[in-house]
Design an enzyme around this catalytic site. Structure first.
Site: not given
Ligand code: AMP
Ligand code: TRP
Length: 338
Positions: A204, A115, A201
């Site tokens: 957003k 980050k 992946k």
């Molecule tokens: P984030 O918004 O990236 O902080 O993710 C929030 C939660 O959603 C975390 O537990 C991530 O592991 C899960 N997550 C985010 N993107 C994905 C994805 N593409 N596939 C599976 N899990 C996801």
């Protein structure tokens, strides 16, 4: 009656509107865990301040995230769902635990490295904040303050959990066995890829075309699925990541019969991508409709939703206050009267 089910804690940052990657990868699991565990879930707005953000948007994003979680099935009757910053004891414990965390340990955190080197932080006018550096201590405090045994998180958070255990251990070693060592609760969850670029992946931060949002209009969901990348380069014997991702999505939507039939078509060399996409779009739209309806019902029938969020946060605070009282005593600080 005392709750004897093992305690689970997890948190999510209110950084962006929820998408199907978050839902299938994390929130669906939260909903299921409520049946077997004593769950405490938090929208971690203090954590969201560690990256450049817009102050005017944080409050509403945070409240929205709570409502979206409820629309997904996180149920205040079955768990405690609260806003992190409404329980200021988290930051007090963070300070105390920072005196039990070495500088070197924090320096080894890969998320900090990633980050701090990210474009957003490196932009002119932004800084690598100390908050970003001490982020994992705040996370440890989130978990330890409730003496949670299990923490459902993705693989990317394992290092933070290991640090939480080390901090708990060090504290227990200097005083008495007080904190529980939290363990990662690993569950089979799909990792969903971007429809627009299946090498990445679903996230957003890549841009809106890379995610399907939970509350997105139907036409827009269908358009994104229709234009999903399937094959790139020459045809090979193995399934391409884009096609595998569409099958994964179909399964995640619970469309098992369709999954089986289309997989048979694929194996026979008869699969039409348009049919696969149509089925995936239907699955996502069905779910999205449920979420939209529940959100509408929540915001309409319960005008006092903010009241409810504050009441739930007070519940969490009562537990956190008790821990702080005991911890202050253990570390040699005066015990507060209130
Ligand atoms: P984030 O918004 O990236 O902080 O993710 C929030 C939660 O959603 C975390 O537990 C991530 O592991 C899960 N997550 C985010 N993107 C994905 C994805 N593409 N596939 C599976 N899990 C996801
Ligand atoms: N760091 C977590 C993430 O980005 C969010 C989080 C904050 C968390 N505090 C937590 C997760 C405590 C589990 C437990 O996904």
């Amino acid at each position: 009656m005392k709750n004897t089910r093992p305690r689970v804690f997890s948190g999510i940052q209110p950084t962006s509107e929820m998408h199907f990657g978050n839902y299938f990868g994390a929130i669906k699991n939260w909903v299921e865990l409520q049946e077997k565990y004593e769950c405490i879930y938090s929208v971690v707005d203090y954590h969201a301040m560690t990256m450049p953000y817009i102050p005017g948007e944080l409050q509403s994003n945070t409240m929205n995230m709570v409502i979206d979680l409820m629309a997904c099935g996180v149920d205040p009757e079955k768990c405690v769902l609260f806003i992190q910053s409404l329980v200021p004891e988290h930051t007090e414990l963070t300070w105390i635990l920072s005196c039990y965390t070495s500088y070197g340990e924090l320096q080894r955190m890969t998320q900090f490295k990633d980050k701090s080197e990210s474009e957003k932080v490196q932009e002119k006018g932004n800084i690598v904040s100390t908050g970003l550096f001490t982020y994992p201590i705040l996370q440890a405090a989130d978990i330890l303050i409730y003496k949670a045994e299990y923490v459902p998180v993705g693989k990317d958070q394992e290092q933070h959990l290991e640090l939480s255990r080390n901090i708990a251990n060090r504290f227990n070693g200097r005083h008495e066995i007080y904190f529980k060592e939290p363990r990662v609760l690993l569950t089979e969850v799909p990792k969903l890829l971007s429809l627009a670029d299946p090498a990445k992946k679903m996230s957003k931060s890549l841009g809106d075309q890379h995610v399907v949002r939970l509350f997105e209009p139907e036409a827009s969901i269908r358009k994104k699925v229709k234009s999903a990348v399937t094959d790139i380069g020459p045809k090979t014997d193995t399934m391409s990541p884009g096609v595998a991702n569409l099958f994964e999505l179909l399964k995640a939507c619970g469309k098992m019969d369709e999954h089986k039939a289309l997989m048979e078509d694929y194996n026979a060399g008869l699969l039409k991508y348009s049919a696969l996409k149509e089925n995936v779009a239907n699955g996502l739209v069905d779910l999205s409709k449920q979420f939209i309806d529940r959100k509408a019902a929540l915001t309409e029938s319960n005008r006092d939703i903010e009241e409810q969020v504050h009441a739930m946060s007070d519940k969490a605070r009562a537990i956190a206050k008790e821990t702080i009282r005991e911890v202050r005593d253990l570390v040699g600080l005066p015990v507060r009267r209130h």
